[in-house]
Design a protein around this motif. Structure first.
Motif, PDB file in Angstrom:
ATOM      1  N   ALA A 148      -7.190   8.452  12.750  1.00 16.80           N
ATOM      2  CA  ALA A 148      -8.066   8.217  11.399  1.00 16.80           C
ATOM      3  C   ALA A 148      -8.770   9.413  10.935  1.00 16.80           C
ATOM      4  O   ALA A 148      -9.877   9.247  10.752  1.00 16.80           O
ATOM      5  N   SER A 149      -7.867  10.330  10.707  1.00 13.59           N
ATOM      6  CA  SER A 149      -8.764  11.507  10.138  1.00 13.59           C
ATOM      7  C   SER A 149      -8.118  12.064   8.625  1.00 13.59           C
ATOM      8  O   SER A 149      -8.174  13.115   8.476  1.00 13.59           O
ATOM      9  N   GLY A 150      -7.634  11.149   7.967  1.00 13.71           N
ATOM     10  CA  GLY A 150      -7.149  11.541   6.516  1.00 13.71           C
ATOM     11  C   GLY A 150      -5.602  11.822   6.760  1.00 13.71           C
ATOM     12  O   GLY A 150      -5.002  12.064   7.837  1.00 13.71           O
ATOM     13  N   LEU A 151      -5.115  12.180   5.566  1.00  7.21           N
ATOM     14  CA  LEU A 151      -3.374  12.488   5.656  1.00  7.21           C
ATOM     15  C   LEU A 151      -3.360  13.670   5.179  1.00  7.21           C
ATOM     16  O   LEU A 151      -2.150  14.208   4.562  1.00  7.21           O
ATOM     17  N   ILE A 152      -4.177  14.498   4.983  1.00  9.93           N
ATOM     18  CA  ILE A 152      -3.841  16.134   4.613  1.00  9.93           C
ATOM     19  C   ILE A 152      -2.993  16.744   5.134  1.00  9.93           C
ATOM     20  O   ILE A 152      -2.350  17.634   4.835  1.00  9.93           O
ATOM     21  N   TYR A 153      -2.820  16.208   6.508  1.00 11.09           N
ATOM     22  CA  TYR A 153      -1.613  17.085   7.301  1.00 11.09           C
ATOM     23  C   TYR A 153      -0.210  16.614   6.862  1.00 11.09           C
ATOM     24  O   TYR A 153       0.839  17.336   7.215  1.00 11.09           O
ATOM     25  N   THR A 168      -5.846   3.541  10.001  1.00 15.71           N
ATOM     26  CA  THR A 168      -5.996   5.024   9.492  1.00 15.71           C
ATOM     27  C   THR A 168      -7.169   5.356   8.533  1.00 15.71           C
ATOM     28  O   THR A 168      -7.659   6.303   8.323  1.00 15.71           O
ATOM     29  N   PHE A 169      -7.675   4.064   8.256  1.00 19.28           N
ATOM     30  CA  PHE A 169      -9.059   4.026   7.451  1.00 19.28           C
ATOM     31  C   PHE A 169      -8.965   5.354   6.198  1.00 19.28           C
ATOM     32  O   PHE A 169      -9.831   6.158   6.071  1.00 19.28           O
ATOM     33  N   LEU A 170      -7.935   4.960   5.148  1.00 20.20           N
ATOM     34  CA  LEU A 170      -7.471   5.747   4.426  1.00 20.20           C
ATOM     35  C   LEU A 170      -8.865   5.882   3.231  1.00 20.20           C
ATOM     36  O   LEU A 170      -9.262   4.775   2.921  1.00 20.20           O
ATOM     37  N   GLY A 171      -8.936   6.798   2.459  1.00 19.39           N
ATOM     38  CA  GLY A 171      -9.806   7.038   1.345  1.00 19.39           C
ATOM     39  C   GLY A 171      -9.123   7.153   0.096  1.00 19.39           C
ATOM     40  O   GLY A 171      -7.852   7.191  -0.089  1.00 19.39           O
ATOM     41  N   GLU A 172      -9.807   7.260  -1.264  1.00 20.81           N
ATOM     42  CA  GLU A 172      -9.164   7.634  -2.317  1.00 20.81           C
ATOM     43  C   GLU A 172      -8.360   8.577  -2.429  1.00 20.81           C
ATOM     44  O   GLU A 172      -7.129   8.691  -2.883  1.00 20.81           O
ATOM     45  N   ASN A 173      -8.873   9.650  -1.873  1.00 14.80           N
ATOM     46  CA  ASN A 173      -8.245  10.809  -2.174  1.00 14.80           C
ATOM     47  C   ASN A 173      -6.769  10.923  -1.238  1.00 14.80           C
ATOM     48  O   ASN A 173      -6.065  11.448  -1.501  1.00 14.80           O
ATOM     49  N   LYS A 183       9.701  12.301  -2.139  1.00 13.31           N
ATOM     50  CA  LYS A 183      10.670  11.443  -1.680  1.00 13.31           C
ATOM     51  C   LYS A 183      10.344  10.098  -0.942  1.00 13.31           C
ATOM     52  O   LYS A 183      11.109   9.534  -0.191  1.00 13.31           O
ATOM     53  N   LEU A 184       8.961   9.774  -1.044  1.00 10.05           N
ATOM     54  CA  LEU A 184       8.656   8.491  -0.459  1.00 10.05           C
ATOM     55  C   LEU A 184       9.166   7.214  -1.041  1.00 10.05           C
ATOM     56  O   LEU A 184       8.892   7.073  -2.421  1.00 10.05           O
ATOM     57  N   ARG A 185      10.102   6.694  -0.277  1.00  5.34           N
ATOM     58  CA  ARG A 185      10.790   5.377  -0.966  1.00  5.34           C
ATOM     59  C   ARG A 185       9.906   4.012  -0.467  1.00  5.34           C
ATOM     60  O   ARG A 185      10.008   3.166  -1.097  1.00  5.34           O
ATOM     61  N   GLY A 186       9.452   4.342   0.894  1.00  2.00           N
ATOM     62  CA  GLY A 186       8.883   2.834   1.426  1.00  2.00           C
ATOM     63  C   GLY A 186       7.377   3.332   1.934  1.00  2.00           C
ATOM     64  O   GLY A 186       7.373   4.278   2.710  1.00  2.00           O
ATOM     65  N   LEU A 187       6.682   2.205   1.729  1.00  5.17           N
ATOM     66  CA  LEU A 187       4.957   2.509   2.026  1.00  5.17           C
ATOM     67  C   LEU A 187       4.489   1.057   2.581  1.00  5.17           C
ATOM     68  O   LEU A 187       4.417  -0.006   1.962  1.00  5.17           O
ATOM     69  N   LEU A 188       4.122   1.176   3.596  1.00 13.59           N
ATOM     70  CA  LEU A 188       3.449   0.087   4.430  1.00 13.59           C
ATOM     71  C   LEU A 188       2.031   0.047   4.690  1.00 13.59           C
ATOM     72  O   LEU A 188       1.844   1.296   5.531  1.00 13.59           O
ATOM     73  N   LEU A 189       1.256  -0.657   4.019  1.00 14.61           N
ATOM     74  CA  LEU A 189      -0.320  -0.305   4.409  1.00 14.61           C
ATOM     75  C   LEU A 189      -0.752  -1.548   4.953  1.00 14.61           C
ATOM     76  O   LEU A 189      -0.929  -2.761   4.562  1.00 14.61           O
ATOM     77  N   LEU A 190      -0.991  -1.345   6.431  1.00 15.71           N
ATOM     78  CA  LEU A 190      -1.218  -2.545   7.347  1.00 15.71           C
ATOM     79  C   LEU A 190      -2.739  -2.684   7.750  1.00 15.71           C
ATOM     80  O   LEU A 190      -3.495  -2.019   7.007  1.00 15.71           O
ATOM     81  N   HIS A 191      -3.138  -3.041   8.802  1.00 14.22           N
ATOM     82  CA  HIS A 191      -4.480  -3.624   9.182  1.00 14.22           C
ATOM     83  C   HIS A 191      -5.454  -2.025   9.172  1.00 14.22           C
ATOM     84  O   HIS A 191      -5.169  -1.196   9.688  1.00 14.22           O
ATOM     85  N   ASN A 192      -6.583  -2.417   8.412  1.00 13.18           N
ATOM     86  CA  ASN A 192      -7.389  -1.274   8.316  1.00 13.18           C
ATOM     87  C   ASN A 192      -6.552   0.133   7.893  1.00 13.18           C
ATOM     88  O   ASN A 192      -7.156   1.283   8.343  1.00 13.18           O
ATOM     89  N   SER A 193      -5.718   0.092   7.237  1.00 15.43           N
ATOM     90  CA  SER A 193      -4.919   1.338   6.873  1.00 15.43           C
ATOM     91  C   SER A 193      -5.801   1.881   5.588  1.00 15.43           C
ATOM     92  O   SER A 193      -6.025   3.245   5.467  1.00 15.43           O
ATOM     93  N   TYR A 194      -6.358   0.962   4.695  1.00 20.28           N
ATOM     94  CA  TYR A 194      -7.120   1.877   3.482  1.00 20.28           C
ATOM     95  C   TYR A 194      -8.459   1.021   3.529  1.00 20.28           C
ATOM     96  O   TYR A 194      -8.647  -0.393   3.664  1.00 20.28           O
ATOM     97  N   THR A 195      -9.492   1.895   3.517  1.00 20.49           N
ATOM     98  CA  THR A 195     -10.838   1.197   3.574  1.00 20.49           C
ATOM     99  C   THR A 195     -11.954   1.832   2.562  1.00 20.49           C
ATOM    100  O   THR A 195     -13.006   1.758   2.769  1.00 20.49           O
ATOM    101  N   ALA A 196     -11.290   2.002   1.368  1.00 17.07           N
ATOM    102  CA  ALA A 196     -12.118   2.907   0.337  1.00 17.07           C
ATOM    103  C   ALA A 196     -12.821   1.836  -0.526  1.00 17.07           C
ATOM    104  O   ALA A 196     -13.109   2.360  -1.633  1.00 17.07           O
ATOM    105  N   GLY A 197     -12.605   0.707  -0.230  1.00 18.79           N
ATOM    106  CA  GLY A 197     -13.122  -0.382  -1.136  1.00 18.79           C
ATOM    107  C   GLY A 197     -11.970  -1.427  -1.429  1.00 18.79           C
ATOM    108  O   GLY A 197     -10.948  -1.556  -0.673  1.00 18.79           O
ATOM    109  N   SER A 198     -12.139  -2.302  -2.206  1.00 22.57           N
ATOM    110  CA  SER A 198     -11.255  -3.551  -2.487  1.00 22.57           C
ATOM    111  C   SER A 198     -10.339  -2.885  -3.476  1.00 22.57           C
ATOM    112  O   SER A 198      -9.309  -3.972  -3.581  1.00 22.57           O
TER     113      SER A 198
END
Length: 310
Positions: A148-153, A168-173, A183-198
């Motif tokens: 849960a430290s962002g995806l800058i890596y 992962t508690f993602l933010g807007e950035n 090359k990203l073809r598939g994205l799954l955002l599951l439980h608490n993956s994004y928490t920067a608002g609704s």
């Protein structure tokens, strides 16, 4: 629980263990056998596994002592898929990533689960970014839970084709970073993956190769697609507790399937936007599973599974 005595199966290629977590954020969805807040299930690292030189898939094993257990993983030079659950204070993320570097010629799929409550301070919050600069750039399919430290890596890891995120508690950035992965073809955002608002927004010129989008994160109630965002998107599956708005569908000219799971009184407006107003060339399939139906389907599936079990 495996035998304490070493097990050597020199021709074994696939070692599959533990219970896979579906990622559902809907506690009332009985089709899910486990919820993401439940502990992740994995088996302890089998003794003698370094002698199984033909191993291609090892998933999921629990690592509690990185010093010894990860060294043997690095000896499996045909390993293409690895799933690891880090538990205890001796299981450090940086140790895992250093050993994975030895598998650059073969490893392409990686799943990392960190039990924050059991892993100790070495793997929590402030210490994780110290290890993320070691993240391998040869991984094509990545699943993470508890980082849960962002995806800058992964901002320059353009070989990633599938990404599954949970806790992962993602933010807007962070979403903007994901949108630049070429090359990203598939994205799954599951439980608490994004928490920067609704609101989850897909901006113009982002997600250019994305084909499949799965969103199962209860905090997201609004989703929008700008003109030029995700131009190759073919499938959306969105599970929600509340749907307040879904806009920009007329910009998705390649969409073939839209599945909405949850109570929704806006289906007519969604249908009108994606098909009738825009004259969509694909006449995409639109499927709505209300929560009650979702539960009934799950109960029927569970009964069938129980009756057919050996």
């Amino acid at each position: 629980m495996l035998a304490k005595k070493a097990i050597v199966l020199p021709l074994l290629k696939h070692f599959l263990a533990g219970n896979k977590i579906s990622g559902s954020s809907n506690a009332n969805d009985s089709r899910r056998t486990r919820r993401p807040e439940d502990p992740f299930s994995a088996v302890e690292m089998p003794l003698g596994i370094q002698k199984m030189k033909n191993m291609e898939i090892l998933s999921h094993v629990q690592v509690s002592d990185c010093g010894g257990e990860l060294t043997v993983i690095a000896q499996l030079l045909k390993l293409r898929k690895l799933g690891v659950a880090l538990r205890s204070k001796n299981a450090k993320l940086d140790d895992l990533l250093r050993q994975i570097e030895n598998l650059s010629a073969c490893l392409r799929s990686l799943s990392i689960r960190i039990d924050q409550t059991a892993a100790g301070p070495e793997n929590q919050g402030a210490r994780i970014p110290d290890a993320l600069h070691l993240f391998p750039n040869f991984i094509e399919r990545l699943s993470t839970r508890g980082i849960a430290s962002g995806l800058i890596y992964i901002k320059d890891h353009h070989q990633l084709s599938k990404l599954t995120l949970s806790e992962t508690f993602l933010g807007e950035n962070d979403v903007r970073i994901l949108g630049r992965l070429s090359k990203l073809r598939g994205l799954l955002l599951l439980h608490n993956s994004y928490t920067a608002g609704s609101q989850l927004s897909f901006k113009a010129e982002e997600f250019q190769c994305l084909r499949s989008l799965v969103v199962d994160c209860s905090g997201i109630t609004n989703m929008s697609f700008d003109n030029g965002a995700a131009p190759n998107l073919e499938m959306i599956v969105w599970s929600f507790t509340t749907l307040e708005a879904l806009s920009g569908l007329h910009n998705l000219w390649r969409i073939k399937k839209l599945e909405l799971n949850g109570d929704c009184d806006r289906l007519d407006s969604v249908t009108e936007e994606i098909i009738w107003s825009s004259g969509h060339p694909n006449y995409p399939e639109i499927k709505h599973n209300p929560r009650k139906q979702h539960q009934e389907d799950g109960a029927t599936a569970a009964e069938a599974s129980s009756s057919s079990a050996p």
